[in-house]
Design a protein around this motif. Structure first.
Motif, PDB file in Angstrom:
ATOM      1  N   UNK A 159      37.061 -37.027  37.998  1.00  0.00           N
ATOM      2  CA  UNK A 159      37.118 -37.822  39.238  1.00  0.00           C
ATOM      3  C   UNK A 159      37.727 -39.206  39.049  1.00  0.00           C
ATOM      4  N   UNK A 160      37.656 -39.750  37.828  1.00  0.00           N
ATOM      5  CA  UNK A 160      38.177 -41.101  37.584  1.00  0.00           C
ATOM      6  C   UNK A 160      39.583 -41.076  36.963  1.00  0.00           C
ATOM      7  N   UNK A 161      40.130 -39.903  36.716  1.00  0.00           N
ATOM      8  CA  UNK A 161      41.414 -39.810  36.014  1.00  0.00           C
ATOM      9  C   UNK A 161      42.534 -40.435  36.828  1.00  0.00           C
ATOM     10  N   UNK A 162      43.445 -41.136  36.130  1.00  0.00           N
ATOM     11  CA  UNK A 162      44.579 -41.783  36.788  1.00  0.00           C
ATOM     12  C   UNK A 162      45.745 -41.876  35.811  1.00  0.00           C
ATOM     13  N   UNK A 163      46.940 -41.903  36.350  1.00  0.00           N
ATOM     14  CA  UNK A 163      48.153 -42.099  35.565  1.00  0.00           C
ATOM     15  C   UNK A 163      48.884 -43.324  36.088  1.00  0.00           C
ATOM     16  N   UNK A 164      49.462 -44.154  35.208  1.00  0.00           N
ATOM     17  CA  UNK A 164      50.192 -45.345  35.666  1.00  0.00           C
ATOM     18  C   UNK A 164      51.438 -44.956  36.435  1.00  0.00           C
ATOM     19  N   UNK A 165      51.603 -45.542  37.601  1.00  0.00           N
ATOM     20  CA  UNK A 165      52.740 -45.203  38.457  1.00  0.00           C
ATOM     21  C   UNK A 165      53.744 -46.325  38.567  1.00  0.00           C
ATOM     22  N   UNK A 166      54.767 -46.136  39.363  1.00  0.00           N
ATOM     23  CA  UNK A 166      55.811 -47.164  39.544  1.00  0.00           C
ATOM     24  C   UNK A 166      55.274 -48.375  40.299  1.00  0.00           C
ATOM     25  N   UNK A 167      55.871 -49.520  40.020  1.00  0.00           N
ATOM     26  CA  UNK A 167      55.480 -50.756  40.694  1.00  0.00           C
ATOM     27  C   UNK A 167      56.429 -51.078  41.845  1.00  0.00           C
ATOM     28  N   UNK A 168      57.108 -50.074  42.345  1.00  0.00           N
ATOM     29  CA  UNK A 168      58.021 -50.231  43.469  1.00  0.00           C
ATOM     30  C   UNK A 168      57.901 -48.982  44.347  1.00  0.00           C
ATOM     31  N   UNK A 169      58.399 -49.070  45.554  1.00  0.00           N
ATOM     32  CA  UNK A 169      58.270 -47.978  46.500  1.00  0.00           C
ATOM     33  C   UNK A 169      59.112 -46.766  46.130  1.00  0.00           C
ATOM     34  N   UNK A 170      58.493 -45.597  46.125  1.00  0.00           N
ATOM     35  CA  UNK A 170      59.198 -44.366  45.773  1.00  0.00           C
ATOM     36  C   UNK A 170      58.789 -43.231  46.696  1.00  0.00           C
ATOM     37  N   UNK A 171      59.552 -42.168  46.622  1.00  0.00           N
ATOM     38  CA  UNK A 171      59.169 -40.893  47.190  1.00  0.00           C
ATOM     39  C   UNK A 171      58.736 -39.996  46.036  1.00  0.00           C
ATOM     40  N   UNK A 172      58.021 -38.915  46.352  1.00  0.00           N
ATOM     41  CA  UNK A 172      57.581 -37.977  45.322  1.00  0.00           C
ATOM     42  C   UNK A 172      58.031 -36.568  45.686  1.00  0.00           C
ATOM     43  N   UNK A 173      58.548 -35.884  44.678  1.00  0.00           N
ATOM     44  CA  UNK A 173      58.917 -34.481  44.806  1.00  0.00           C
ATOM     45  C   UNK A 173      57.957 -33.658  43.954  1.00  0.00           C
ATOM     46  N   UNK A 174      57.436 -32.577  44.516  1.00  0.00           N
ATOM     47  CA  UNK A 174      56.434 -31.756  43.845  1.00  0.00           C
ATOM     48  C   UNK A 174      56.918 -30.315  43.785  1.00  0.00           C
ATOM     49  N   UNK A 175      56.748 -29.683  42.615  1.00  0.00           N
ATOM     50  CA  UNK A 175      57.107 -28.275  42.432  1.00  0.00           C
ATOM     51  C   UNK A 175      55.895 -27.552  41.843  1.00  0.00           C
ATOM     52  N   UNK A 176      55.362 -26.603  42.589  1.00  0.00           N
ATOM     53  CA  UNK A 176      54.145 -25.913  42.174  1.00  0.00           C
ATOM     54  C   UNK A 176      54.461 -24.637  41.406  1.00  0.00           C
ATOM     55  N   UNK A 177      53.773 -24.507  40.257  1.00  0.00           N
ATOM     56  CA  UNK A 177      53.871 -23.287  39.474  1.00  0.00           C
ATOM     57  C   UNK A 177      52.686 -22.388  39.760  1.00  0.00           C
ATOM     58  N   UNK A 178      52.075 -21.846  38.704  1.00  0.00           N
ATOM     59  CA  UNK A 178      50.967 -20.902  38.848  1.00  0.00           C
ATOM     60  C   UNK A 178      49.600 -21.575  38.914  1.00  0.00           C
ATOM     61  N   UNK A 179      49.569 -22.894  38.871  1.00  0.00           N
ATOM     62  CA  UNK A 179      48.298 -23.613  38.899  1.00  0.00           C
ATOM     63  C   UNK A 179      47.931 -23.965  40.342  1.00  0.00           C
TER      64      UNK A 179
END
Length: 288
Positions: A170-190
């Motif tokens: 629940x507390x997990x996080x990853x460092x992200x960009x410090x500027x505005x972006x869009x995100x593209x997502x590609x789903x596999x078998x998960x």
């Protein structure tokens, strides 16, 4: 004609980001077709477009990489650039599309080819994995390897710009960009909504889109149980400003305009001028 941006498979040719995005040239089965046929195709591309930038994944089969180098060598041409940045497949597809956007602008071939190495710094690429047991492109500790065998374990991995790995809690996080972006997502078998429901909001992405998973992604990440993601700058005006604001120089070997310290077309680097020997400098100082 605009510089051609080529990719080695159709799934690396993402849909246009905007109305100005040029189509990608797909070098289909370049390693499987007769050499003469592939050579004729590449010669036609160079004659029509003037220059060709081939964006190729480091996860591409060795036969693909060998064929591309063979074609370039046979043509003895400095108008073909082979660009292989260390990005996951989805991130590489996004970068290729950014180059396709810029190819519609008044940017010279050398600067456009060099722009890829600049824009890669603004891409955040990673994946949610169901196992890291076979992940060898991002450092994985022994504890994470052990936890990957626990049923239901999931891991958030950032491959670029700085490798990061966290076990999903629940507390997990990853460092992200410090500027505005869009995100593209590609789903596999998960099956998971962690990327779209948790990571994307924490990164404050301004837009979210989905796309099919590239065929090379399971091999790059070591598992098919994944959800790959990439955040990027979508606006052509921003990309253009970034590229054109960098100082340009002229390649001393082929004479083309470039940004950075290496020509992507002829691979030349600036010559290193030897400094005078120390004793010679001392003698000049004494005479003065």
């Amino acid at each position: 004609m605009p510089t051609a941006i080529a990719v080695t498979s159709a799934d690396m040719a993402l849909p246009p980001q905007d109305e100005r995005t040029l189509p990608a040239v797909v070098l289909r089965d370049v390693e499987r077709r007769p050499l003469e046929q592939a050579l004729t195709e590449m010669q036609a591309l160079v004659e029509y477009h003037g220059h060709v930038i081939v964006v190729c994944s480091q996860a591409a089969p060795t036969a693909v990489q060998r064929r591309l180098h063979t074609l370039r060598s046979l043509m003895e041409s400095d108008r073909i650039a082979l660009f292989r940045p260390d990005l996951p497949p989805l991130g590489l597809a996004v970068l290729a599309r950014q180059l396709r956007q810029l190819a519609s602008c008044d940017i010279s071939p050398g600067v456009l080819a060099s722009a890829g190495r600049l824009l890669v710094h603004y891409i955040h690429a990673g994946a949610l994995l169901g196992s890291v047991a076979r992940l060898d492109r991002v450092p994985v500790g022994l504890k994470s390897h052990a936890k990957s065998w626990v049923p239901g374990s999931q891991f958030g991995v950032l491959a670029h710009p700085e490798p990061q790995l966290v076990r999903i809690t629940p507390e997990a996080a990853l460092p992200g960009p410090e500027f505005g972006t869009w995100m593209l997502v590609a789903k596999g078998q998960l099956q998971s909504d962690w990327v779209t429901g948790t990571l994307a909001p924490s990164w404050k992405v301004q837009g979210l889109r989905e796309t099919p998973l590239p065929a090379e992604s399971p091999g790059w990440w070591g598992t098919g149980k994944l959800v790959e993601f990439c955040s990027y700058l979508p606006d052509l005006s921003v990309l253009y400003q970034l590229v054109t604001s960098v100082r340009r120089s002229q390649c001393h070997w082929c004479g083309i305009d470039v940004i950075g310290d290496r020509c992507v077309f002829c691979s030349a680097t600036p010559p290193v001028h030897d400094s005078p020997p120390r004793k010679q400098l001392e003698n000049r100082t004494a005479v003065g």
